[in-house]
Design a protein around this motif. Structure first.
Motif, mmCIF file in Angstrom:
data_model
loop_
_atom_site.group_PDB
_atom_site.id
_atom_site.type_symbol
_atom_site.label_atom_id
_atom_site.label_comp_id
_atom_site.label_asym_id
_atom_site.label_seq_id
_atom_site.Cartn_x
_atom_site.Cartn_y
_atom_site.Cartn_z
ATOM 1 N N LEU A 1 7.206 -13.918 14.754
ATOM 2 C CA LEU A 1 7.740 -13.399 13.482
ATOM 3 C C LEU A 1 6.638 -13.386 12.432
ATOM 4 O O LEU A 1 5.892 -14.356 12.297
ATOM 5 N N LYS A 2 6.582 -12.269 11.675
ATOM 6 C CA LYS A 2 5.637 -12.202 10.532
ATOM 7 C C LYS A 2 6.483 -12.067 9.268
ATOM 8 O O LYS A 2 6.944 -10.983 8.926
ATOM 9 N N PRO A 3 6.689 -13.179 8.552
ATOM 10 C CA PRO A 3 7.491 -13.124 7.319
ATOM 11 C C PRO A 3 6.736 -12.388 6.212
ATOM 12 O O PRO A 3 5.533 -12.147 6.319
ATOM 13 N N SER A 4 7.451 -12.057 5.154
ATOM 14 C CA SER A 4 6.764 -11.511 3.980
ATOM 15 C C SER A 4 5.912 -12.617 3.371
ATOM 16 O O SER A 4 6.378 -13.740 3.186
ATOM 17 N N GLU B 1 13.359 8.863 -6.318
ATOM 18 C CA GLU B 1 12.510 7.895 -5.609
ATOM 19 C C GLU B 1 13.149 6.505 -5.610
ATOM 20 O O GLU B 1 13.964 6.191 -6.467
ATOM 21 N N GLU B 2 12.712 5.678 -4.659
ATOM 22 C CA GLU B 2 13.232 4.304 -4.613
ATOM 23 C C GLU B 2 12.583 3.504 -5.746
ATOM 24 O O GLU B 2 11.364 3.371 -5.793
ATOM 25 N N ILE B 3 13.411 2.979 -6.656
ATOM 26 C CA ILE B 3 12.882 2.181 -7.775
ATOM 27 C C ILE B 3 12.788 0.716 -7.360
ATOM 28 O O ILE B 3 11.872 0.008 -7.699
ATOM 29 N N VAL C 1 11.197 -4.170 9.158
ATOM 30 C CA VAL C 1 12.068 -3.842 8.026
ATOM 31 C C VAL C 1 11.204 -3.913 6.774
ATOM 32 O O VAL C 1 10.549 -4.935 6.522
ATOM 33 N N GLY C 2 11.192 -2.829 5.986
ATOM 34 C CA GLY C 2 10.381 -2.804 4.762
ATOM 35 C C GLY C 2 10.412 -1.413 4.166
ATOM 36 O O GLY C 2 11.361 -0.649 4.379
ATOM 37 N N SER C 3 9.363 -1.068 3.423
ATOM 38 C CA SER C 3 9.321 0.239 2.756
ATOM 39 C C SER C 3 9.055 1.351 3.773
ATOM 40 O O SER C 3 8.461 1.113 4.836
ATOM 41 N N ASP D 1 14.691 9.330 6.196
ATOM 42 C CA ASP D 1 13.495 8.516 5.971
ATOM 43 C C ASP D 1 13.804 7.023 5.835
ATOM 44 O O ASP D 1 12.898 6.227 5.570
ATOM 45 N N SER D 2 15.064 6.662 5.987
ATOM 46 C CA SER D 2 15.417 5.235 5.910
ATOM 47 C C SER D 2 15.297 4.533 7.254
ATOM 48 O O SER D 2 15.496 3.312 7.338
ATOM 49 N N LYS D 3 15.019 5.276 8.308
ATOM 50 C CA LYS D 3 14.826 4.612 9.619
ATOM 51 C C LYS D 3 13.970 5.462 10.545
ATOM 52 O O LYS D 3 14.174 6.672 10.638
HETATM 53 P P1 NAD Z 1 6.802 -3.701 2.370
HETATM 54 O O1 NAD Z 1 6.913 -2.477 3.174
HETATM 55 O O2 NAD Z 1 5.776 -3.743 1.279
HETATM 56 O O3 NAD Z 1 6.467 -4.970 3.305
HETATM 57 C C1 NAD Z 1 7.203 -5.225 4.472
HETATM 58 C C2 NAD Z 1 6.328 -5.994 5.457
HETATM 59 O O4 NAD Z 1 5.199 -5.183 5.816
HETATM 60 C C3 NAD Z 1 5.767 -7.293 4.891
HETATM 61 O O5 NAD Z 1 5.847 -8.293 5.867
HETATM 62 C C4 NAD Z 1 4.317 -6.944 4.548
HETATM 63 O O6 NAD Z 1 3.441 -8.034 4.678
HETATM 64 C C5 NAD Z 1 3.978 -5.863 5.555
HETATM 65 N N1 NAD Z 1 3.018 -4.856 5.043
HETATM 66 C C6 NAD Z 1 2.853 -4.469 3.748
HETATM 67 N N2 NAD Z 1 1.928 -3.490 3.673
HETATM 68 C C7 NAD Z 1 1.512 -3.255 4.939
HETATM 69 C C8 NAD Z 1 0.581 -2.329 5.516
HETATM 70 N N3 NAD Z 1 -0.116 -1.477 4.769
HETATM 71 N N4 NAD Z 1 0.412 -2.342 6.857
HETATM 72 C C9 NAD Z 1 1.119 -3.199 7.632
HETATM 73 N N5 NAD Z 1 2.012 -4.093 7.133
HETATM 74 C C10 NAD Z 1 2.203 -4.117 5.811
HETATM 75 O O7 NAD Z 1 8.266 -4.026 1.808
HETATM 76 P P2 NAD Z 1 8.724 -5.130 0.757
HETATM 77 O O8 NAD Z 1 8.195 -4.783 -0.591
HETATM 78 O O9 NAD Z 1 8.463 -6.492 1.286
HETATM 79 O O10 NAD Z 1 10.313 -4.902 0.794
HETATM 80 C C11 NAD Z 1 10.964 -3.908 0.067
HETATM 81 C C12 NAD Z 1 11.197 -2.666 0.886
HETATM 82 O O11 NAD Z 1 11.916 -2.987 2.063
HETATM 83 C C13 NAD Z 1 12.056 -1.631 0.160
HETATM 84 O O12 NAD Z 1 11.512 -0.367 0.381
HETATM 85 C C14 NAD Z 1 13.414 -1.776 0.807
HETATM 86 O O13 NAD Z 1 14.228 -0.634 0.735
HETATM 87 C C15 NAD Z 1 13.022 -2.082 2.205
HETATM 88 N N6 NAD Z 1 14.106 -2.725 2.938
HETATM 89 C C16 NAD Z 1 14.783 -1.962 3.836
HETATM 90 C C17 NAD Z 1 15.842 -2.506 4.530
HETATM 91 C C18 NAD Z 1 16.618 -1.663 5.509
HETATM 92 O O14 NAD Z 1 17.422 -2.213 6.243
HETATM 93 N N7 NAD Z 1 16.433 -0.358 5.552
HETATM 94 C C19 NAD Z 1 16.199 -3.849 4.325
HETATM 95 C C20 NAD Z 1 15.472 -4.605 3.421
HETATM 96 C C21 NAD Z 1 14.411 -4.026 2.726
#
Ligand code: NAD
Length: 497
Positions: free
Chosen positions: A186-189, A387-389, A238-240, A460-462
């Motif tokens: 696992l790689k946490p935030s 856009e996502e705020i 899961v992320g942006s 674009d959400s998945k």
């Molecule tokens: P993020 O994309 O910045 O980071 C997510 C993960 O990716 C982190 O662990 C981070 O360390 C890593 N990361 C960041 N930049 C990277 C890169 N350039 N290359 C590889 N890894 C990288 O997201 P965040 O700011 O932590 O979370 C917010 C985002 O997550 C929002 O866009 C939100 O909508 C999304 N989100 C989506 C869901 C879903 O189920 N669709 C759920 C929760 C959050």
């Protein structure tokens, strides 16, 4: 490793221990010795340091996970599930403490942090049910010929998670992946590593063998090493959306299974026959829960026709919210700047600021704050309208008809959630059938399909096939083996003859 330093259940600032990597059942520093600061966003003060890992640390974690795989895979499914039952019990007993730490690293209110942990526990409960759901299928497909499918572990898996749900999102992945017989990295935030650190301790206490769950902390370089590692067979992200695209493309290069959940812009469509109080309260809760830092948050309300009494009620409730009590802080100063920038830009382009959260903070306290904000007369082409705020900003777009509202929702590139607020079943059905979103709500502001249903958006959400939670999660972290069998020995050739 940790103790109960945070004895008082309050928002008072306390520094915390440093967060190391969890590899093979031991805490260790990154091989390079590098660390990064973890800030408490409510106070904007340093809580501690987190290990900053590179490919060498990922290799070590993958080696530990590989070594643990055969033994864990050979452990019967029902026995593997017993670990999850114990995880659930431990988490339930420590709910306050886990929520409290989560609130301190993420900035959520204590109540919302508790919700995060409780949702995580619900995911663990689903994992406990897999022995009752996860049997394969079998059928006689021809005379004397049987075909059977079994769901088998894929091997070493990895998960990369965001900052906004530090306990729940790792638990979208771990129960199904582990109960299926995989081992995990696992790689946490890096902004909220402590809740995962606590999870490692909870799993250890619950009897999970060393090496089955490993944690490597870090940022971009760590994630790239996970994507590139050829031993890892499946990766959930899961992320942006911006990062989801990078991770999806890079991880697929090594032939992994990959699912990446991305960002969102969720639309709540309100029509004139909507029930006033239910709608107004639900929109407020959706827009400002977790300070709008939720992928399921209401970001746009599309007001169809005359719904002014509902808007007035939303404005009144929003204006009465107490920052720091009803709503927590924002994750970091850059996010405060981004959110404020969206409000400034919308105002410059003609939107009316009905409630202004700019410059608001908790008296006498530093930290990253933006108050709840409402923008009216936003258009879909303004950045705040499309856009996502990812902050506590509700943009109101006015539409004359339901079809116009649906077209606005459909035009947006995201597709996580959409909801309709109405007292008319026909209107509800009409809208839901036309929304371009994977998770739809009727009079629900945060339409999360809770377990046993699977969570995942569209567009674009998945990126990838299938969802990460529910039974889809079990499918993702396993691979089906199909066995076709015929037994047609001549009677006189068996040992009985
Ligand atoms: P993020 O994309 O910045 O980071 C997510 C993960 O990716 C982190 O662990 C981070 O360390 C890593 N990361 C960041 N930049 C990277 C890169 N350039 N290359 C590889 N890894 C990288 O997201 P965040 O700011 O932590 O979370 C917010 C985002 O997550 C929002 O866009 C939100 O909508 C999304 N989100 C989506 C869901 C879903 O189920 N669709 C759920 C929760 C959050």
């Amino acid at each position: 490793m940790t103790d109960t330093i945070f004895t008082p259940r309050s928002y008072e600032f306390k520094p915390y221990v440093d967060c190391k990597n969890w590899i093979g059942g031991e805490w260790s520093d990154a091989a390079s010795g590098k660390t990064q600061t973890v800030m408490n966003p409510r106070h904007e003060k340093e809580m501690g340091k987190v290990a900053w890992s590179d490919a060498a640390d990922v290799d070590r974690a993958v080696a530990a996970a590989t070594a643990a795989f055969e033994g864990w895979k050979a452990t019967p499914l029902k026995e593997r599930a017993q670990v999850l039952y114990r995880v659930k019990n431990i988490m339930t007993e420590r709910l306050d403490e886990l929520a409290w730490l989560l609130s301190h690293e993420n900035g959520k209110t204590l109540a919302q942090a508790k919700g995060d942990v409780l949702k995580g526990i619900e995911c663990v409960e689903f994992g406990c049910s897999i022995p009752n759901l996860g049997q394969g299928e079998q059928l006689d497909v021809s005379r004397g010929i049987n075909c059977a499918v079994t769901h088998e572990p894929v091997g070493v898996c990895a998960g990369v998670v965001p900052f906004n749900f530090p306990t729940m999102v790792p638990l979208w992945m771990l129960p199904q992946a582990l109960v299926a017989g995989n081992t995990f990295v696992l790689k946490p935030s890096e902004q909220v590593p402590y809740s995962s650190m606590r999870l490692a301790e909870v799993f250890k206490e619950a009897g999970l063998p060393d090496g089955v769950l490993n944690i490597v902390n870090g940022g971009k370089e760590t994630v790239e090493a996970l994507c590139d590692n050829p031993t890892i067979q499946a990766l959930g992200f899961v992320g942006s959306t911006k990062v989801a695209r990078i991770v999806y493309a890079r991880a697929a290069q090594t032939g992994k299974k990959v699912v990446c959940l991305g960002g969102a812009k969720n639309h709540l469509v309100v029509v004139p026959d909507a029930e006033l109080k239910l709608t107004a309260d639900t929109v407020v809760a959706s827009a400002y829960g977790c300070s709008g830092q939720r992928c399921m948050a209401a970001s746009v309300m599309i007001a169809v026709g005359d719904v002014q009494p509902i808007i007035d009620s939303i404005v009144k409730t929003t204006s009465g919210m107490t920052l720091g009590e009803d709503m927590g802080s924002i994750i970091n100063p850059a996010s405060v700047e981004r959110i404020t920038g969206y409000i400034n830009e919308a105002e410059k382009r003609g939107a009316k600021v009905l409630v202004d959260g700019r410059g608001k903070s908790v008296a006498g306290q530093p930290g990253n704050w933006v108050g709840p904000t409402i923008l009216d007369n936003v258009s879909p082409d303004m950045p705040a309208g499309c856009e996502e705020i990812f902050g506590p900003v509700l943009s109101i777009i006015r539409a004359k008809t339901l079809d116009e509202a649906i077209a606005i929702e459909n035009d947006n590139v995201y597709g996580n959630a959409a909801a309709i607020f109405t007292t008319n079943g026909g209107v509800a059905r009409y809208a839901v059938e036309r929304f371009s979103a994977g998770m739809c709500g009727v009079n629900i502001g945060v339409p999360v399909p809770r377990e046993p249903f699977a969570f995942g958006g569209w567009n674009d959400s998945k990126l990838g096939t299938g969802d990460l939670t529910g039974f889809d999660g079990y499918r993702f972290w396993t691979r089906p083996r199909k066995v076709t069998t015929r037994w047609e020995m001549a009677k006189d050739s068996t040992w009985m003859s």
